[in-house]
Design a protein around this motif. Structure first.
Motif, mmCIF file in Angstrom:
data_model
loop_
_atom_site.group_PDB
_atom_site.id
_atom_site.type_symbol
_atom_site.label_atom_id
_atom_site.label_comp_id
_atom_site.label_asym_id
_atom_site.label_seq_id
_atom_site.Cartn_x
_atom_site.Cartn_y
_atom_site.Cartn_z
ATOM 1 N N ALA A 1 -15.180 4.946 13.713
ATOM 2 C CA ALA A 1 -14.231 3.899 14.079
ATOM 3 C C ALA A 1 -13.269 3.565 12.943
ATOM 4 C CB ALA A 1 -14.982 2.640 14.509
ATOM 5 N N LEU A 2 -13.767 3.525 11.713
ATOM 6 C CA LEU A 2 -12.965 3.030 10.604
ATOM 7 C C LEU A 2 -12.385 4.120 9.709
ATOM 8 C CD1 LEU A 2 -15.009 -0.100 9.496
ATOM 9 C CD2 LEU A 2 -12.586 -0.080 10.078
ATOM 10 N N ALA A 3 -13.147 5.162 9.446
ATOM 11 C CA ALA A 3 -12.728 6.144 8.451
ATOM 12 C C ALA A 3 -11.348 6.738 8.724
ATOM 13 C CB ALA A 3 -13.772 7.251 8.331
ATOM 14 N N PRO A 4 -11.033 7.175 9.971
ATOM 15 C CA PRO A 4 -9.696 7.735 10.193
ATOM 16 C C PRO A 4 -8.578 6.750 9.868
ATOM 17 C CG PRO A 4 -11.145 8.231 12.041
ATOM 18 C CD PRO A 4 -11.862 7.228 11.191
ATOM 19 N N LEU A 5 -8.788 5.480 10.149
ATOM 20 C CA LEU A 5 -7.764 4.475 9.901
ATOM 21 C C LEU A 5 -7.612 4.184 8.410
ATOM 22 C CD1 LEU A 5 -8.726 2.061 12.809
ATOM 23 C CD2 LEU A 5 -6.696 3.526 12.710
ATOM 24 N N VAL A 6 -8.735 4.089 7.698
ATOM 25 C CA VAL A 6 -8.678 3.825 6.260
ATOM 26 C C VAL A 6 -7.999 4.978 5.527
ATOM 27 C CG1 VAL A 6 -10.065 3.491 4.171
ATOM 28 C CG2 VAL A 6 -10.676 2.285 6.277
ATOM 29 N N TRP A 7 -8.363 6.215 5.875
ATOM 30 C CA TRP A 7 -7.742 7.357 5.212
ATOM 31 C C TRP A 7 -6.286 7.513 5.617
ATOM 32 C CZ3 TRP A 7 -9.922 8.560 1.050
ATOM 33 C CH2 TRP A 7 -11.306 8.578 0.923
ATOM 34 N N LEU A 8 -5.972 7.164 6.868
ATOM 35 C CA LEU A 8 -4.572 7.180 7.286
ATOM 36 C C LEU A 8 -3.763 6.187 6.455
ATOM 37 C CD1 LEU A 8 -2.266 7.933 9.229
ATOM 38 C CD2 LEU A 8 -3.094 6.140 10.764
ATOM 39 N N SER A 9 -4.339 5.015 6.199
ATOM 40 C CA SER A 9 -3.664 4.023 5.374
ATOM 41 C C SER A 9 -3.384 4.569 3.978
ATOM 42 C CB SER A 9 -4.523 2.751 5.287
ATOM 43 O OG SER A 9 -3.941 1.800 4.435
ATOM 44 N N PHE A 10 -4.365 5.267 3.403
ATOM 45 C CA PHE A 10 -4.175 5.849 2.079
ATOM 46 C C PHE A 10 -3.055 6.889 2.088
ATOM 47 C CE2 PHE A 10 -4.945 9.399 -0.802
ATOM 48 C CZ PHE A 10 -4.992 8.765 -2.031
ATOM 49 N N ILE A 11 -3.105 7.815 3.044
ATOM 50 C CA ILE A 11 -2.135 8.915 3.065
ATOM 51 C C ILE A 11 -0.728 8.401 3.318
ATOM 52 C CG2 ILE A 11 -1.470 11.023 4.287
ATOM 53 C CD1 ILE A 11 -4.490 11.428 4.874
ATOM 54 N N ALA A 12 -0.592 7.456 4.270
ATOM 55 C CA ALA A 12 0.726 6.916 4.587
ATOM 56 C C ALA A 12 1.300 6.138 3.405
ATOM 57 C CB ALA A 12 0.637 6.032 5.831
ATOM 58 N N THR A 13 0.460 5.352 2.748
ATOM 59 C CA THR A 13 0.926 4.604 1.581
ATOM 60 C C THR A 13 1.327 5.547 0.460
ATOM 61 O OG1 THR A 13 -0.533 2.758 2.152
ATOM 62 C CG2 THR A 13 0.309 2.832 -0.100
ATOM 63 N N PHE A 14 0.534 6.598 0.238
ATOM 64 C CA PHE A 14 0.837 7.610 -0.778
ATOM 65 C C PHE A 14 2.224 8.209 -0.541
ATOM 66 C CE2 PHE A 14 0.988 12.120 -1.829
ATOM 67 C CZ PHE A 14 0.595 12.139 -3.155
ATOM 68 N N ALA A 15 2.509 8.558 0.707
ATOM 69 C CA ALA A 15 3.798 9.172 1.014
ATOM 70 C C ALA A 15 4.948 8.176 0.875
ATOM 71 C CB ALA A 15 3.766 9.746 2.435
ATOM 72 N N PHE A 16 4.721 6.933 1.298
ATOM 73 C CA PHE A 16 5.804 5.958 1.305
ATOM 74 C C PHE A 16 6.158 5.518 -0.118
ATOM 75 C CE2 PHE A 16 7.820 1.824 1.875
ATOM 76 C CZ PHE A 16 8.713 2.109 2.899
ATOM 77 N N VAL A 17 5.156 5.259 -0.964
ATOM 78 C CA VAL A 17 5.466 4.811 -2.327
ATOM 79 C C VAL A 17 6.077 5.941 -3.149
ATOM 80 C CG1 VAL A 17 3.696 3.026 -2.297
ATOM 81 C CG2 VAL A 17 3.144 5.280 -3.224
ATOM 82 N N GLY A 18 5.845 7.188 -2.741
ATOM 83 C CA GLY A 18 6.535 8.292 -3.392
ATOM 84 C C GLY A 18 8.034 8.174 -3.218
ATOM 85 N N MET A 19 8.464 7.781 -2.015
ATOM 86 C CA MET A 19 9.880 7.512 -1.774
ATOM 87 C C MET A 19 10.362 6.333 -2.601
ATOM 88 S SD MET A 19 12.116 5.219 -0.215
ATOM 89 C CE MET A 19 11.032 4.287 0.857
ATOM 90 N N GLU A 20 9.599 5.236 -2.589
ATOM 91 C CA GLU A 20 10.006 4.033 -3.309
ATOM 92 C C GLU A 20 10.212 4.299 -4.801
ATOM 93 O OE1 GLU A 20 8.188 0.175 -1.035
ATOM 94 O OE2 GLU A 20 6.816 1.357 -2.277
ATOM 95 N N SER A 21 9.313 5.084 -5.381
ATOM 96 C CA SER A 21 9.327 5.275 -6.828
ATOM 97 C C SER A 21 10.442 6.202 -7.294
ATOM 98 C CB SER A 21 7.974 5.823 -7.300
ATOM 99 O OG SER A 21 7.708 7.082 -6.700
ATOM 100 N N THR A 22 11.027 6.986 -6.401
ATOM 101 C CA THR A 22 12.081 7.925 -6.802
ATOM 102 C C THR A 22 13.430 7.618 -6.163
ATOM 103 O OG1 THR A 22 11.442 9.463 -5.017
ATOM 104 C CG2 THR A 22 10.445 9.816 -7.183
ATOM 105 N N PHE A 23 13.491 6.617 -5.282
ATOM 106 C CA PHE A 23 14.732 6.392 -4.536
ATOM 107 C C PHE A 23 15.877 5.974 -5.451
ATOM 108 C CE2 PHE A 23 17.661 3.695 -2.084
ATOM 109 C CZ PHE A 23 18.098 4.640 -1.174
#
Length: 410
Positions: free
Chosen positions: A216-238
């Motif tokens: 129930a939880l693991a896919p959502l928690v890991w999705l949160s990690f992966i999505a945040t990882f990708a999004f802050v990559g944009m923020e840090s280089t924009f």
């Protein structure tokens, strides 16, 4: 609390428990963001090297990574209200110490304290889970996301304004805002946990292990990690991307970040609840993931301002859907007695992503091209969308229901 109020009944939003938490988060994030434009220069005055300044800035995220689950667990055990009040006191004290700092050591201590205090936003999310019904959960989490967005937009702007008067003034203003917020919350913020409610009986590490492995939880928690990882990559280089491709100044890039922040806040505060009410959390999540991938791709290929603005708008609105909906689904999948710890764990995972994401993104920016972090992010969000499609086929009870039981299954 379990019955939805009809329109026109009950107190105005800002006087409701959810509204008070919203205001608390906005003021707390304004107090945090107000110091950002001046903190590196302040540290430099004390003789800090560029590396030390980078570590000083990163210490906030490191403390959130470590302490978010701790605050969440404490809020499960002792209540949301005391945790929020203690964190506000810590925010006020840390900002005051930064303003009064006479050495780099005191500045380090104050910044670490600020990160520890700021890690309590999991308690605010757990508060929202306490005072909303299952149907209202995504809207409530969207409001907290909007509060973060507004705080990050208003904070640096006010910091730049007050620092033009006096270098120390932003820190004292931040301390005053946090102290004012503490007084307001002391008198107006009720405890949200039901009387007699007890925290989950399992040891904290056991709950963490189940959250990272349960269906129930693991896919959502890991999705949160992966999505945040990708999004802050944009923020840090924009900022570097805007300077290299469009020759934008710091002010112009700052205005684009304000544009992103305002649209994200509007999406989370207004759009999330309506979209989820119409299509459900899982479909809203998939749509947000697809939209975020499209937005990153458009920004990466943009050569003109009009296309850049369209791409950033799509990115801001879609990512607002992703992060609010993911948090809501994590909350719904956790048991009532585990809200603080599970949401704290999710926040901690996000903190780890905010540390790793910029490191990978800057390496790609330097060695693979200025748009490489954007294209990688688009690919990651597209893959996440494909993986999240399977959630739309589950019945609602399987997607977002039930606590993590001792057997590890929901």
């Amino acid at each position: 609390m379990g019955r939805r109020r009809r329109r026109g009944e009950g107190p105005p939003f800002l006087l409701s428990p959810l509204g008070i938490v919203f205001t608390t988060v906005v003021i707390d994030l304004v107090g945090f963001g107000i110091v950002l434009p001046i903190l590196p220069l302040w540290a430099e005055d004390f003789g800090a090297s560029p590396v030390q300044i980078g570590l000083l800035t990163a210490s906030y995220a490191v403390m959130q990574l470590l302490f978010a689950p701790v605050w969440g667990r404490l809020s499960d055990r002792y209540g949301r209200r005391p945790v929020i009040l203690v964190s506000l006191a810590g925010s006020a004290l840390s900002a005051l110490l930064i303003g009064l700092a006479g050495t780099l050591l005191i500045l380090w201590f104050a910044r670490v304290l600020q990160g520890i205090a700021g890690a309590s936003y999991a308690a605010a999310q757990a508060y929202v889970a306490d005072v909303t019904t299952r149907e209202e959960r995504a809207r409530g989490m969207g409001m907290i996301g909007a509060a973060f967005g507004l705080g990050f937009v208003l904070g640096p702007a006010l910091g730049a304004l007050f620092s033009s008067i006096d270098q120390r003034l932003p820190f004292f203003v931040a301390a005053g805002l946090a102290a004012t917020n503490l007084v307001i919350a002391w008198f107006r913020l009720p405890e949200s946990r039901r009387p007699g409610a007890a925290p989950a009986p399992a040891p904290r590490l056991a709950l963490v292990r189940r959250a990272l492995t349960s269906d129930a939880l693991a896919p959502l928690v890991w999705l949160s990690f992966i999505a945040t990882f990708a999004f802050v990559g944009m923020e840090s280089t924009f900022a570097l991307f805007g300077e290299r491709r469009f020759d934008y100044s710091v002010t112009q890039v700052g205005l684009l970040f304000v544009y992103i922040g305002v649209l994200t806040a509007l999406a989370q505060g207004v759009l999330v609840g309506r979209v989820v009410a119409r299509v459900g959390e899982a479909r809203a999540l998939v749509g947000g993931l697809v939209g975020t991938a499209a937005g990153l791709l458009l920004v990466g290929v943009a050569r003109d301002l009009w296309l850049l603005l369209i791409g950033l708008a799509v990115l801001a609105i879609a990512s607002g859907l992703v992060f609010s909906t993911t948090t809501a689904m994590i909350s719904l999948a956790a048991g009532d007695r585990e809200q603080g710890l599970i949401l704290g764990l999710s926040a901690s995972v996000g903190g780890a992503a905010r540390i790793a994401g910029p490191l990978v993104a800057t390496l790609l920016f330097q060695h693979a091209g200025i748009a490489a972090p954007l294209f990688l992010g688009a690919a990651i969000f597209a893959i996440c969308a494909a993986g999240a499609v399977r959630l739309t086929g589950r019945p609602p009870a399987a997607v977002a229901s039930g606590p993590v039981t001792p057997s590890g299954r929901s």
